[in-house]
Structure formats: structure tokens, C-alpha cells
Design an enzyme around this catalytic site. Structure first.
Site, PDB file in Angstrom:
ATOM      1  N   THR A  12       0.833  -1.217   0.000  1.00  0.00           N
ATOM      2  CA  THR A  12       0.000   0.000   0.000  1.00  0.00           C
ATOM      3  C   THR A  12       0.860   1.257   0.000  1.00  0.00           C
ATOM      4  OG1 THR A  12      -1.812  -1.085   1.138  1.00  0.00           O
ATOM      5  CG2 THR A  12      -1.709   1.282   1.382  1.00  0.00           C
ATOM      6  N   SER A  54       1.636  -7.432  -1.408  1.00  0.00           N
ATOM      7  CA  SER A  54       2.308  -8.507  -0.661  1.00  0.00           C
ATOM      8  C   SER A  54       1.499  -9.792  -0.610  1.00  0.00           C
ATOM      9  CB  SER A  54       2.705  -8.051   0.738  1.00  0.00           C
ATOM     10  OG  SER A  54       1.604  -8.066   1.610  1.00  0.00           O
ATOM     11  N   THR A  85       1.512  -4.744   3.999  1.00  0.00           N
ATOM     12  CA  THR A  85       1.302  -5.183   5.380  1.00  0.00           C
ATOM     13  C   THR A  85       0.735  -6.607   5.479  1.00  0.00           C
ATOM     14  OG1 THR A  85      -0.912  -4.231   5.461  1.00  0.00           O
ATOM     15  CG2 THR A  85       0.908  -2.832   6.204  1.00  0.00           C
ATOM     16  N   ASP A  86       0.042  -7.042   4.411  1.00  0.00           N
ATOM     17  CA  ASP A  86      -0.720  -8.296   4.550  1.00  0.00           C
ATOM     18  C   ASP A  86       0.147  -9.509   4.880  1.00  0.00           C
ATOM     19  OD1 ASP A  86      -3.003  -6.876   4.111  1.00  0.00           O
ATOM     20  OD2 ASP A  86      -3.185  -7.398   1.998  1.00  0.00           O
TER      21      ASP A  86
HETATM   22  N1  ASP Z   1      -2.686  -5.484   0.139  1.00  0.00           N
HETATM   23  C1  ASP Z   1      -1.625  -4.633   0.637  1.00  0.00           C
HETATM   24  C2  ASP Z   1      -0.328  -5.442   0.649  1.00  0.00           C
HETATM   25  O1  ASP Z   1      -0.150  -6.232   1.510  1.00  0.00           O
HETATM   26  C3  ASP Z   1      -1.970  -4.140   1.999  1.00  0.00           C
HETATM   27  C4  ASP Z   1      -0.994  -3.176   2.620  1.00  0.00           C
HETATM   28  O2  ASP Z   1       0.126  -2.988   2.186  1.00  0.00           O
HETATM   29  O3  ASP Z   1      -1.370  -2.558   3.648  1.00  0.00           O
HETATM   30  O4  ASP Z   1       0.462  -5.282  -0.238  1.00  0.00           O
END
Ligand code: ASP
Length: 333
Positions: A12, A54, A85-86
Site C-alpha cells: 500500500t 504482498s 502489510t498483509d
Molecule cells: N494489500 C496490501 C499489501 O499487503 C496491503 C498493505 O500494504 O497494507 O500489499
């Protein structure tokens, strides 16, 4: 001023809106430009290793990230890895096994909101990550998020939307970051000598979440495709024994061909103790059956992937699995 390498992988923090939702599109330099204060903190070089959500992270990507740190290790004082974050907690665990005894900080960070949204957490997290990466007291694989420094093997994403997305599971935060300063809660001696880098992972690890009434036949159906199985069991850990179908027979089939099974728990805190109940103790005594104790599922998965290329001998697997690495396994004394 310290020299820090920013390794960008997407997430993100690098995303922009597209017609089909947020997708990583910004490069490392674009992200850095949003945090001009970093110029007076440290010298930064950038490297765009991949630019992915991710969700698409894989053991191959983890190996590429570790190889990138290895290739540049001597040139820099610390590393910041921007990441979605995932699956960041899985990457933090995997890097903790692939890069051991690093005296330099290797800091993962990301954000819940795109760097261009008004209420983004990206700028703060990025600044904090560099603050940690250039800190003299921090070392090893760390995750920095929402003002907290978390040990790589203890991290878990526990909130999907809030800015305090990560928790340190059953272990204290290492440090707190506030207004450009660090408060160290835990200070540890830095490891001596060069770090140890590993270059192989075996991705053939499966995680099975037990539900009441599950047919143990599922264990046989996984046997050929995977080299290790993690069973997320209930409570402190046990395997069911229904009237005619016993999980233990299926577990024994894995052990017979030298494939380990690790029992962990679905309960978020306090880990397993299979000695407590008969349903656990019966399984715990079987060859090839290990338990996670205080290890997170993320770390169990990454540790098995790291162990399997080193040995397929069950007793050696067991001994490596129960050897603590980077605070993954905590023991009461
Ligand atoms: N879908 C995103 C990822 O993991 C979520 C994030 O980065 O907060 O790449």
C-alpha cells in the site's frame, strides 16, 4: 550520518488507486520524496527489487530480499524494506531465519493507507523505519509500524484497517518511536562477527486449520504434495479421535515417510502445551510430531521452510526446530 539502503518491494505504501483498486505503482524514489525530512537523518540509496501487493509475496521473493541484503551488507549501516502489510509478518519471520546474527538493523515497514491519502501513516512509518535502521542499539530483523519496533519472529498483523495494524505476540516491543526519538525497552548486545545468510527454502509446507468434525482423510490427501504439515489445533493443542476415524493414524503415516507435523494453536496468545490433555499428550509422544510452544504460526511456517533444505532426518529436524532463533521460541525457566 549513516548510510542506509532502501529496498522497495511494493504494498500500500507504494500504491495508487486504479480502476480495479489500489495497486503498487510508486517506485522507491517517489516514496522517499514524500518524506523530505529524511535528508537530514541519514544518507539513503534506493533499490527497487519488485513492486507487488504482498499477497503475491512468495518464498522466492524472500530469498531475493535476503540475497539483496547479503549483496549490499558491507556497504550500508542498516536496511529499510518497504513491504505490503498483509504478509509482512511472514517476510519478517522468513528473513529472521535467512539472515541470522546481523549486527545491523534490517527494518520492514509499510502503511495501511497510501502515501498520497491525507490521513496516511506512510510518512510516519517510513521516517520511523529509517530512525530505527540508523540506530546504534538496534540490530537484526525488525518490523516498525505505528511507533513500535517489533522483533521479526514475534510480529503478526492483527488489524486489517486501523493504523496499529501489528502486534508483538507474547513478547514485548523492542522500542517505542515518538516524535523522531527512540525509547529502548529492551537493549541486547549486538552479535559479534559476520551474519549468517542462508540461500534456500523449501516451500512445500502446508497449514491446516482444524475444525470440529474434520475428516482425517485430508491428511492423507496432502501427503504427496507437501514435506511438512502445520496443524492449527484447538486450545493448548490436541488431535481429535472420532469413533472410527483417528487423526493419529494419519499423523503416523506422515512420520513413516519422515515428514514432520507441527501442532500449533488457533488461539492468538500463549502458545501450545500438548502435555495438558490426553488428546494432546497422545499425539505429542509420537515420532515426527512437534509442537509450536510459543512460536507464532508465521515463524513455524518460515522455520520449517528454512530447515527442510538442510536436512530430511526427523531427529535433526526436531533439534533445529527446537533451537531458538531470534526469540522465536521463548521458554519459561
Ligand atoms: N494489500 C496490501 C499489501 O499487503 C496491503 C498493505 O500494504 O497494507 O500489499
Amino acid at each position: 550520518m549513516k548510510n542506509i539502503l532502501l529496498i522497495a518491494t511494493g504494498g500500500t505504501i507504494a500504491s495508487r488507486p486504479t480502476v480495479s483498486g489500489l495497486a503498487p505503482q510508486l517506485c522507491a524514489e517517489d516514496i522517499l520524496q514524500c518524506v523530505p525530512e529524511l535528508e537530514s537523518l541519514c544518507r539513503i540509496d534506493t533499490l527497487q527489487l519488485m513492486n507487488i501487493d504482498s499477497t503475491n509475496m512468495s518464498p522466492d521473493c524472500w530469498l531475493r530480499i535476503a540475497a539483496c541484503v547479503s549483496a549490499h551488507y558491507d556497504q550500508y549501516d542498516g536496511f529499510v524494506i518497504t513491504h505490503g502489510t498483509d504478509t509482512m509478518a511472514y517476510t519478517a519471520s522468513a528473513l529472521s531465519y535467512l539472515i541470522q546474527r546481523s549486527a545491523k538493523p534490517i527494518v520492514l515497514t509499510g502503511s495501511q493507507k497510501s502515501i498520497y491519502s491525507q490521513d496516511t501513516d506512510a510518512r510516519r512509518n517510513l521516517y520511523d523505519a529509517f530512525l530505527a535502521a540508523q540506530d546504534d542499539a538496534l540490530h537484526g530483523v525488525l518490523l516498525v509500524f505505528d511507533g513500535r519496533v517489533i522483533t521479526g519472529t514475534r510480529a503478526r498483523k492483527t488489524r486489517t484497517k486501523s493504523l496499529n495494524a501489528f502486534s508483538s505476540i507474547d513478547y514485548p516491543d523492542i522500542a517505542l518511536l515518538r516524535e523522531g526519538r527512540i525509547l529502548h525497552y529492551i537493549r541486547e548486545e549486538k552479535p559479534d562477527g559476520a551474519p549468517q545468510f542462508y540461500t534456500e527454502l523449501n516451500p512445500r509446507v502446508f497449514v491446516l486449520r482444524l475444525i470440529p468434525g474434520m475428516n482425517p482423510g485430508v491428511l492423507y490427501s496432502l501427503l504427496d504434495s507437501f514435506d511438512a504439515l502445520v496443524i492449527e489445533s484447538f486450545g493448548v493443542g490436541g488431535l481429535p479421535c472420532y469413533e472410527s476415524e483417528d487423526f493419529l493414524a494419519a499423523v503416523a503415516a506422515w512420520a513413516r515417510i519422515g515428514k514432520p507435523i507441527v501442532i500449533t494453536t488457533q488461539v492468538p496468545h500463549e502458545g501450545s502445551d500438548m502435555t495438558v490433555y490426553q488428546v494432546g499428550a497422545r499425539a505429542a509422544g509420537m515420532p515426527g510430531v512437534l509442537q509450536a510452544h510459543t512460536m507464532t504460526v508465521e515463524s513455524v511456517v518460515a522455520k520449517l521452510m528454512w530447515i527442510l533444505p538442510q536436512t530430511r532426518d526427523l531427529s535433526r529436524i526436531t533439534s533445529l526446530f527446537y533451537t531458538p532463533v531470534a526469540h522465536d521460541l521463548l521458554r519459561f525457566i
